[in-house]
Structure formats: structure tokens, C-alpha cells
Design an enzyme around this catalytic site. Structure first.
Site, PDB file in Angstrom:
ATOM      1  N   ASP A 158       0.455  -0.846   0.066  1.00  0.00           N
ATOM      2  CA  ASP A 158      -0.012  -0.053   0.026  1.00  0.00           C
ATOM      3  C   ASP A 158       0.975   1.568   0.285  1.00  0.00           C
ATOM      4  OD1 ASP A 158      -1.828   2.030   0.581  1.00  0.00           O
ATOM      5  OD2 ASP A 158      -3.254   0.544   1.892  1.00  0.00           O
ATOM      6  N   LYS A 216       1.976  13.264 -17.144  1.00  0.00           N
ATOM      7  CA  LYS A 216       0.905  14.329 -17.026  1.00  0.00           C
ATOM      8  C   LYS A 216      -0.167  13.694 -16.426  1.00  0.00           C
ATOM      9  CE  LYS A 216      -1.462  15.298 -20.903  1.00  0.00           C
ATOM     10  NZ  LYS A 216      -2.574  14.405 -20.689  1.00  0.00           N
ATOM     11  N   HIS A 271       4.848  13.845 -23.357  1.00  0.00           N
ATOM     12  CA  HIS A 271       5.273  12.921 -24.027  1.00  0.00           C
ATOM     13  C   HIS A 271       5.780  13.268 -25.486  1.00  0.00           C
ATOM     14  CE1 HIS A 271       0.974  11.438 -25.881  1.00  0.00           C
ATOM     15  NE2 HIS A 271       2.086  11.297 -26.920  1.00  0.00           N
ATOM     16  N   LYS A 290       8.463  13.282 -29.339  1.00  0.00           N
ATOM     17  CA  LYS A 290       7.801  12.970 -30.612  1.00  0.00           C
ATOM     18  C   LYS A 290       9.190  13.418 -31.817  1.00  0.00           C
ATOM     19  CE  LYS A 290       2.991  12.174 -29.767  1.00  0.00           C
ATOM     20  NZ  LYS A 290       3.200  11.252 -30.376  1.00  0.00           N
ATOM     21  N   GLU A 348      -8.816  13.650 -33.697  1.00  0.00           N
ATOM     22  CA  GLU A 348      -8.549  12.029 -33.340  1.00  0.00           C
ATOM     23  C   GLU A 348      -9.633  11.295 -33.880  1.00  0.00           C
ATOM     24  OE1 GLU A 348      -5.348  11.221 -29.680  1.00  0.00           O
ATOM     25  OE2 GLU A 348      -7.171  11.987 -29.319  1.00  0.00           O
ATOM     26  N   ASP A 369      -6.195  18.020 -20.815  1.00  0.00           N
ATOM     27  CA  ASP A 369      -5.878  17.081 -21.469  1.00  0.00           C
ATOM     28  C   ASP A 369      -4.748  17.278 -22.496  1.00  0.00           C
ATOM     29  OD1 ASP A 369      -5.908  14.226 -21.950  1.00  0.00           O
ATOM     30  OD2 ASP A 369      -6.337  14.194 -23.756  1.00  0.00           O
ATOM     31  N   HIS A 394       0.933  19.734 -24.381  1.00  0.00           N
ATOM     32  CA  HIS A 394       1.134  19.019 -25.864  1.00  0.00           C
ATOM     33  C   HIS A 394       0.765  19.832 -26.985  1.00  0.00           C
ATOM     34  CE1 HIS A 394       0.649  15.350 -24.049  1.00  0.00           C
ATOM     35  NE2 HIS A 394      -0.175  14.879 -24.479  1.00  0.00           N
ATOM     36  N   LYS A 453     -11.467  15.249 -30.501  1.00  0.00           N
ATOM     37  CA  LYS A 453     -12.193  13.440 -29.931  1.00  0.00           C
ATOM     38  C   LYS A 453     -13.257  12.961 -31.261  1.00  0.00           C
ATOM     39  CE  LYS A 453      -9.605  12.208 -26.679  1.00  0.00           C
ATOM     40  NZ  LYS A 453      -8.044  11.767 -26.677  1.00  0.00           N
TER      41      LYS A 453
HETATM   42  C1  BG6 Z   1      -2.271  11.844 -24.394  1.00  0.00           C
HETATM   43  C2  BG6 Z   1      -3.870  12.318 -24.139  1.00  0.00           C
HETATM   44  O1  BG6 Z   1      -1.445  12.976 -24.063  1.00  0.00           O
HETATM   45  O2  BG6 Z   1      -2.443  11.890 -25.593  1.00  0.00           O
HETATM   46  C3  BG6 Z   1      -5.141  11.306 -24.841  1.00  0.00           C
HETATM   47  O3  BG6 Z   1      -4.522  12.123 -23.221  1.00  0.00           O
HETATM   48  C4  BG6 Z   1      -4.427  11.496 -26.186  1.00  0.00           C
HETATM   49  O4  BG6 Z   1      -6.089  11.419 -24.499  1.00  0.00           O
HETATM   50  C5  BG6 Z   1      -3.107  11.329 -26.540  1.00  0.00           C
HETATM   51  O5  BG6 Z   1      -5.687  10.942 -27.376  1.00  0.00           O
HETATM   52  C6  BG6 Z   1      -2.608  11.440 -28.072  1.00  0.00           C
HETATM   53  O6  BG6 Z   1      -1.044  11.222 -28.099  1.00  0.00           O
HETATM   54  P1  BG6 Z   1      -0.656  10.510 -29.595  1.00  0.00           P
HETATM   55  O7  BG6 Z   1       1.140  10.321 -29.360  1.00  0.00           O
HETATM   56  O8  BG6 Z   1      -1.514   9.606 -30.027  1.00  0.00           O
HETATM   57  O9  BG6 Z   1      -0.986  11.530 -30.318  1.00  0.00           O
END
Ligand code: BG6
Length: 460
Positions: free
Chosen positions: A88, A141, A171, A175, A209, A228, A233, A319
Site C-alpha cells: 500500500d 501528466k 510525451h 516525438k 483524433e 488533456d 502537448h 475526439k
Molecule cells: C494523451 C492524451 O496525453 O495524448 C490522449 O491523454 C491523447 O487523450 C494522446 O489521445 C495523444 O497522443 P499521441 O501520441 O497518440 O498523439
């Protein structure tokens, strides 16, 4: 504080049985081992009632599903490095056991792949058990959910870790295509003279997306598109597009320039934001039947700087749009002899996802007896070799080496929150849109003056 060049000598990941570990961390670890980049103990921690054997099975399944298959040699090596602590997070004994498992390791790195609500107690126990001594921490994040909570999260982390030892993963910074924005800008002489308000008319960033929230309804209810992907990003993308050249090779130079841009972005006005929600979102598991969370956002950023004064930066993310593609469109101003090329303008289009490509829109003479141009594109496509580092592999390797360049620094995180903060608490309209469309029609008017939204290549 560890010196920046001391490599981490153990990799600890908390949340070892979770989704992130399954989809991203195990595959990245296998790849690092395959390349000979990881030879230190790997310690998973979770409160799942797992055994080491069960974690090994989960790792194997992860590599099969998300890691391009199990690499026999790398996986065998991985098994020799993997250890597991079950317990835990509220219990100090879990961290004492972790310290025991760390053995000789004197500079571990701890990856908090756990819900942010657990951070305070975990940080406290890492500190109290001696696990944080000369250690680094990787934080996933979201870094807070607004400016105030980001500051408080940072205060919590800083009770135990110094900022140079904190690695906040976004992330997008891992890239290739995003890093390329900066390299392409500053490594090409022909761009620098035109990359400013004198020649650039507008910049658009579309992150589309074609899928919905993919079972992450509960998470998404707490986030929405702005938290998000826009605050993090897409702001990183804006940063690389708009920053000044890093002045020196000083290690923090790039992060210094990014934060400068974020501080020059005008704070968002709720009146200039278009929010949408796809029809059907409220039926997703974990989503409130009257949810007001946006799955689409379109907005305009203004950068009050010498270089960008008057150049709108439009952002659109959603989305359930018609395609999955992230693209940047930099439109240049038209030359005066518009009759030569009616309706044709120059542009740079950077495709960041799913593949990396760059196109330059130009006009050439249309064959025939009339002196008039027609549009054409010079394009450059990066064909993947299959040997690229995934963003997580790149970032985990950098963090273990102590290189924070591609991680979000606290001042930048706060500056980015400050930009979106005014719209987060505001009651702005939410428009419903049909899945498979480009979001609510209300988003169109944002860019009308600049010729409308540029649809990603290959979509209509
Ligand atoms: C994530 C989000 O950080 O990035 C997601 O939480 C999103 O909602 C994703 O789909 C997109 O990442 P990538 O690398 O697929 O463009």
C-alpha cells in the site's frame, strides 16, 4: 541533488500493474535493453496483490501487445533485472521494502505512474524511507488541473526533490516530429528571415483524433480537451514554433526560450473559445449523464512579442473527428502581384502525426498560353526505418541520464496553466457535434478571416 551527469543506477516505477506501465513503460524498457541502454535493476511497485511471476506475465503480454512482440534476448535480460514490491502506498513499510530492494543503488529514479491524488503520500514516503536520497523523480501528466493546483503539486514535490531532479513527462516533447520543428526552423537559413510577423499571416495547429475516449471516460471527465492536450502537448508545439533561437548551448537554453514564449501568450478570453462535445460522449462508462466536459476545443492564441505581434495562432483539438492527424499549417502572406497566382498562397505544412512530413506550398506557372500560376507542393516525407526511439524510450533514457531538456519545467508548466486558467472556470457554451465531423460549426468563424481551417492532408 545529484549532478546532472550521474546516470541513474536503478529504475523504479510505481503503478507497475497499471495502464501506463502496460501500454508504454514495459515496451520502452524492452527497447532500451535491446539497444544496450538499460542494465540497472528495474523495480515495479504496486498495491495489486501481485507476485513477481505475475508481473513478469503482465510484462510479456504488454510487449506482445504494445512492444512489437517479445524480443527473446532482451526479454530474458529484462527478467533478470525485474524486481517487485507489493504494498500500500500509504504504508511506510512498502517504501522500506523498496529501499531494501534498491540494494546498492545510490542514485535511483522513481517514475510516478500513479494517480496524482497519491503523489503527496508517495513523495513523503520516498523521502522518509531514504529512497529519495540522491534520486530523481519522473512525474506523469497531468501536472495539476489549473495554475493553483500545479503550484501546490510542485511544492509537494519540492519538499523532497530539487527541481533539476524532477522530470515531468509530456510525451509530445519526445516525438521526433515535434523536435524537428525546432531543428527545421533553426538549421535552415532560408527560414529565419521569413519566420515572423512580416511574412507569416497565421499559424494553425490541428490535433484530430478519429476515436473517442476509449474507455477512459472517468479520467476524461476530470480533464476535457483543454487540460488533456491543449495546455501541454499543443502548447509545446506552439513553443517550438514561436520560440527565439536558444542563445547558447547552456543546458537549460531551450527550456528558457520555451518559458519566454509562454509568458508572452495573451491569457485566453472565454469569449474566444469554442467548446464541443461529441454526440454519445455522455453514454460512455464513467461519464456523467449531464457532463459539460469538452471533447473538442478551438481557440486563438495571440503572442505579444516583437516577432509575432498580430499573427494569430489557432488551435483545434478534438475526439471523434474525421481523421487521426496532427498538423501545423504556417500560412505566409501573399505577394503583391495576386493576378499571377489568384487564390494561391505559400505555406509550410508540418505533419506531426501519424507520420512526419513537411510540405511547402508554392505557385508555379500553369502550362499554357496564359501567364498564371497554379498551386503545387514540394514535399518531404520521413520514411520510418522501424528503429526510431518511441517518445517514452527517448524520454526515459534522457531522464535516467539526468538530461531534462525535453521535460516540462515547472515555470513553463505554470506559464502554460496561466494561459488557459481564465477559461477553465468560466461557464462557456458547449456545442454538440456529430462523431466523424470537424466539430461544432461555431468553430468555423474563428478562422474565417484567415481563409478558414486547413484540413489535414488527405482529409476533406
Ligand atoms: C494523451 C492524451 O496525453 O495524448 C490522449 O491523454 C491523447 O487523450 C494522446 O489521445 C495523444 O497522443 P499521441 O501520441 O497518440 O498523439
Amino acid at each position: 541533488m545529484t549532478t546532472t551527469l550521474t546516470p541513474s543506477d536503478a529504475f523504479v516505477f510505481l503503478g507497475a500493474t497499471g495502464d501506463l506501465a502496460y501500454k508504454k513503460i514495459f515496451p520502452a524498457l524492452q527497447s532500451m535493453i535491446r539497444r544496450g541502454h538499460l542494465e540497472v535493476p528495474i523495480i515495479g511497485v504496486a498495491r495489486a496483490g501481485y507476485s513477481l511471476e505475475r508481473l513478469r506475465e503482465r510484462a510479456r503480454a504488454s510487449m506482445e501487445e504494445y512492444g512489437g512482440g517479445v524480443d527473446p534476448a532482451a526479454f530474458a535480460k529484462f527478467l533478470t533485472l525485474l524486481r517487485y514490491v507489493d504494498g500500500d502506498y500509504n504504508n511506510r513499510a512498502t517504501f522500506e521494502e523498496l529501499r531494501r530492494q534498491l540494494g546498492e543503488a545510490a542514485h535511483p529514479i522513481h517514475y510516478l505512474a500513479i494517480p496524482p491524488s497519491m503523489f503527496p503520500v508517495v513523495i513523503e514516503h520516498l523521502g522518509g524511507s531514504g529512497c529519495a536520497l540522491d534520486a530523481r523523480v519522473i512525474v506523469e501528466k497531468p501536472f495539476g488541473r489549473d495554475l493553483a493546483s500545479a503550484q501546490s503539486l510542485s511544492d509537494t514535490i519540492h519538499t523532497v526533490f530539487n527541481e533539476p531532479d524532477v522530470f515531468r513527462i509530456d510525451h509530445y516533447l519526445g516525438k521526433e516530429a515535434v523536435q524537428n520543428l525546432m531543428v527545421f526552423r533553426f538549421a535552415n537559413t532560408f527560414l529565419e528571415p521569413i519566420w515572423n510577423r512580416n511574412y507569416v499571416e497565421s499559424v494553425q495547429i490541428t490535433m484530430a483524433e478519429s476515436f473517442g475516449v476509449q474507455g477512459r471516460g472517468r479520467f476524461y471527465e476530470e480533464a476535457g480537451a483543454i487540460r488533456d492536450v491543449v495546455q501541454n502537448h499543443l502548447m509545446q508545439v506552439v513553443g517550438f514554433l514561436a520560440m527565439e533561437p536558444p542563445a547558447t548551448t547552456y543546458r537549460e537554453a531551450i527550456r528558457d526560450e520555451l518559458v519566454k514564449v509562454f509568458r508572452q501568450v495573451r491569457l485566453l478570453d472565454p469569449a474566444g473559445l469554442v467548446r464541443g462535445q461529441f454526440q454519445g460522449y455522455r453514454d460512455e462508462a464513467g461519464v456523467a449523464p449531464d457532463s459539460k466536459v469538452e471533447t473538442f476545443a478551438a481557440l486563438r492564441l495571440d503572442i505579444d512579442s516583437w516577432r509575432w505581434e498580430g499573427v494569430p495562432f489557432f488551435i483545434r483539438a478534438g475526439k471523434c473527428l474525421p481523421v487521426t492527424a496532427t498538423e501545423v499549417m504556417v500560412k505566409l502572406k501573399r505577394p503583391p502581384l495576386t493576378k499571377l497566382a489568384p487564390g494561391i498562397g505559400n505555406f509550410f505544412r508540418f505533419r506531426l502525426n501519424p507520420e512526419l512530413s513537411i510540405a511547402l506550398g508554392a505557385a508555379i506557372k500553369k502550362p499554357g498560353d496564359v501567364m498564371v500560376g497554379e498551386p503545387t507542393e514540394l514535399s518531404l516525407v520521413h520514411h520510418p526505418t522501424g528503429n526510431e526511439l518511441s517518445p517514452y524510450e527517448r524520454l526515459l533514457g534522457d531522464a535516467m541520464a539526468g538530461d531534462g531538456t525535453l521535460f516540462a519545467r515547472q515555470d513553463a508548466v505554470e506559464a502554460a496553466w496561466a494561459i488557459v486558467d481564465p477559461v477553465l472556470g468560466a461557464e462557456t457554451p458547449l456545442h454538440t457535434y456529430q462523431p466523424g465531423t470537424w466539430g461544432p460549426v461555431e468553430a468555423k468563424s474563428l478562422t474565417t478571416e484567415m481563409g478558414g481551417w486547413a484540413q489535414p492532408e488527405g482529409s476533406s
